[in-house]
Each structure stands twice: as C-alpha cells, then as structure tokens.
Enzyme design. Structure first.
Site, PDB file in Angstrom:
ATOM      1  CD  GLU A 166      -3.068   0.238   2.328  1.00  0.00           C
ATOM      2  OE1 GLU A 166      -3.344  -0.955   2.535  1.00  0.00           O
ATOM      3  OE2 GLU A 166      -3.445   1.162   3.022  1.00  0.00           O
ATOM      4  CG  HIS A 169      -6.600   1.388   4.404  1.00  0.00           C
ATOM      5  ND1 HIS A 169      -5.339   0.966   4.748  1.00  0.00           N
ATOM      6  CD2 HIS A 169      -7.388   1.135   5.478  1.00  0.00           C
ATOM      7  CE1 HIS A 169      -5.362   0.470   5.995  1.00  0.00           C
ATOM      8  NE2 HIS A 169      -6.602   0.583   6.460  1.00  0.00           N
TER       9      HIS A 169
END
Ligand code: GLV
Ligand code: GLV
Length: 324
Positions: free
Chosen positions: A264, A282
């Site tokens: 990420e 997210h």
C-alpha cells in the site's frame, strides 16, 4: 505544557482542544519513517501518528522524552512494539470506535463483489444497459452460504452479526473460541486450513503480526474452495498478493473485495483489470463520525499519559505484558 508531535491534521476539533493544554505541532506531508520521524518527534513527549508512518526503533532510541505513541488506527503494526516496550513508552490504538464502520465496509465489499455492484455500475455508465434480462450480470446469493472469519476480535464479531442477519452460516478461526461474543451460531474452527476448505467466503479480521504475515499464502489460497470469495479489510500483508492474482486469474477464486494491499498504496497491477475484484482505497474506518471519534480517542490517550495516568486504550506499555 508538554510538546505533542502530530504527523497529520485530523478531522474534528480534538487536536484544537489538545492545543489549549499542550504545545501541539501538526505537520502535513507524506508519511514519515525512521530518522525523519525521529527528527520530527525531537523532544516531544507524545507522538500522534497515522498507520502509514513507520515508528521504528530509532525513534525510541533518539526521542528520549517520548512517553506515548498514539496511533490513529486500531492496527499498530507500523510501530516497533518491542522497542516501545523496551523504552517504557505507551503505544495506544483506537479500538471500538471504528468497529461498526469497518464491519459495515466489509459487508459493502462482500455484497459488491458477490452481487457485481461495481461491474453493474460500469456496465450502465458504458451505455450497455438495454433493458432487464433474465441472465444479466448474475451474482451469488448469500443466504445459507458459509462465511469463514479469520480473527474474531471486535471487528470479526461485528461482521459475524451482520452476516448472520443476512442468513449466512458463520465459522471463525482464532487462537481460542470466543464464547463471550454471545454468538453461539458462529462455530469456532481451530484449524485454519480446515476452515478454508469449508466456506464460500473468507473474510480477514486478524491484526498484522509476524505470525499473520502471508497467513493466506499461495498454498492456503488454493486450499480455499473453488469458486470462493476473499474479503480483506484488515491488512494487505496478511495475503500473498501475487498468489491471490493467480488464484483469481486461474478461476480458482470467484472474486475478491479488497480494502488493503500488500504494498500500500501500490496495488498489484494484476488486480486492476480483473472485473471480479472490487478495490477500495483503505476506507474501512472512513466515516466522518468514526474518524472524529478516533481523533477524540487519540487525544484522550495522550492527555491521560501526559497527566501521569494510564491511557484508555493501551496496546503495550509499562506494567503490561511484553509484546509477542
Ligand atoms: C485501519 O486500518 C486501522 O487499523 O484503524
Ligand atoms: C478491533 O477492534 C478488533 O479487535 O478486531
């Protein structure tokens, strides 16, 4: 007045209120790690940070005044917990206040992927909707299907409650059974591999630790039933992302709903073009109510430690067992 270093502005009024009591420095910019974070902390007694900031051992070595690291998240895998513990620094998180929001988003992913919500939206916007049809974009129903929850903390339990209300059968894997959850319909399965072979949907709700990194590795992904779905709103590194791409492209898995990624904010390029995958940036705890409540909780934790008391929601700290 103590110095409080904050790596990012937060929603709501909580930081403004903290600034009436302490000397608060709020920065803006990309996430910090290592020496740069240690430099930013300097002689602060408290650090408020995001899950993308990496609080390495060097921060605890250099920031000698530091008494508390208050993480604006429930997962604290971004903090070197043994180093914090060794330095006698509290580490706190924001449990409870984000449980419902995260469980709701998990259901949103589950419904979106099984009912092809995002595909349908795209289909319509592309001008391809020419009328109702008996076999247009057929998905998979949830009633009577088996959901396997991996990690049965607050969020896993909240997902179980929702799934039961949707008529799913729920099984979970965790280190021990959780009778205190008050969910007798949810069956504990001690063996993760056995759980994976029995369920139609796997949803991950365990923390990221050295033990859970790549918990869903290639072998376990292919241990899942053919045609099953994977939902991950926990931490990306729990899944071996490259192997997930293989499991999806080979048709072993029917689809995936992902809110988190192994590297990420980068997303495996193999995921991006798959129509049977729903990808979110997210957003697990991303409601205004929840993010403001998280800000109040980090501030409450910082205030408690600076006042000499224990924080409300410690993860590690003086007097607690050492992190494992
Ligand atoms: C979000 O991912 C959190 O850990 O709160
Ligand atoms: C979060 O609150 C969890 O323990 O799952």
């Amino acid at each position: 007045m103590a110095r409080v270093a904050v790596t990012s502005p937060l929603p709501g009024e909580a930081l403004d209120q903290l600034a009436t009591l302490h000397q608060v420095t709020v920065r803006q910019g990309p996430p910090l790690s290592g020496e740069a974070l240690a430099t930013f902390v300097g002689n602060a007694e408290a650090l408020i940070c995001l899950l993308a900031d990496r609080v390495d051992a060097v921060v605890f070595e250099r920031a000698k005044q530091l008494r508390v690291v208050a993480v604006y998240a429930v997962g604290v895998n971004n903090v070197d917990l043994p180093a914090a513990y060794g330095a006698g620094v509290w580490v706190t998180n924001t449990p409870d206040v984000l449980t419902d929001a995260t469980a709701d988003l998990t259901m949103a992913l589950l419904l979106a992927v099984t009912r092809r919500v995002v595909e349908g939206d795209r289909f319509l916007r592309e001008g391809r909707f020419t009328g109702w049809s008996p076999d247009l974009l057929l998905g998979t129903g949830l009633q009577g299907k088996h959901l396997g929850i991996v990690g049965f903390g607050r969020i896993g339990q909240a997902v179980a409650r929702r799934a039961l209300a949707f008529g799913m059968k729920v099984m979970y894997h965790s280190r021990r059974p959780h009778p205190e959850a008050g969910l007798p319909e949810a069956i504990w399965v001690s063996d993760l591999d056995a759980l994976l072979g029995q369920v139609d949907v796997v949803s991950l709700h365990c923390p990221l630790t050295p033990q859970t990194r790549h918990l869903l590795n290639r072998r376990r992904l292919f241990q899942m039933r053919k045609g099953a779905f994977l939902i991950n709103a926990a931490r990306g590194e729990v899944v071996e992302e490259g192997a997930l791409v293989e499991a999806l492209t080979s048709g072993h898995l029917a689809g995936a709903g992902l809110d988190v990624y192994e590297h990420e904010p980068q997303v495996h390029p193999g995921l991006v073009n798959l129509p049977n995958v729903v990808l979110l940036p997210h957003l697990g705890s991303a409601t205004r109510e929840t993010r403001e409540a998280m800000a109040r909780l980090v501030v409450e934790n910082v205030r408690a430690v600076l006042a000499g008391g224990p924080p409300a929601t410690p993860v590690v700290g003086p007097g607690l067992p050492p992190p494992t």
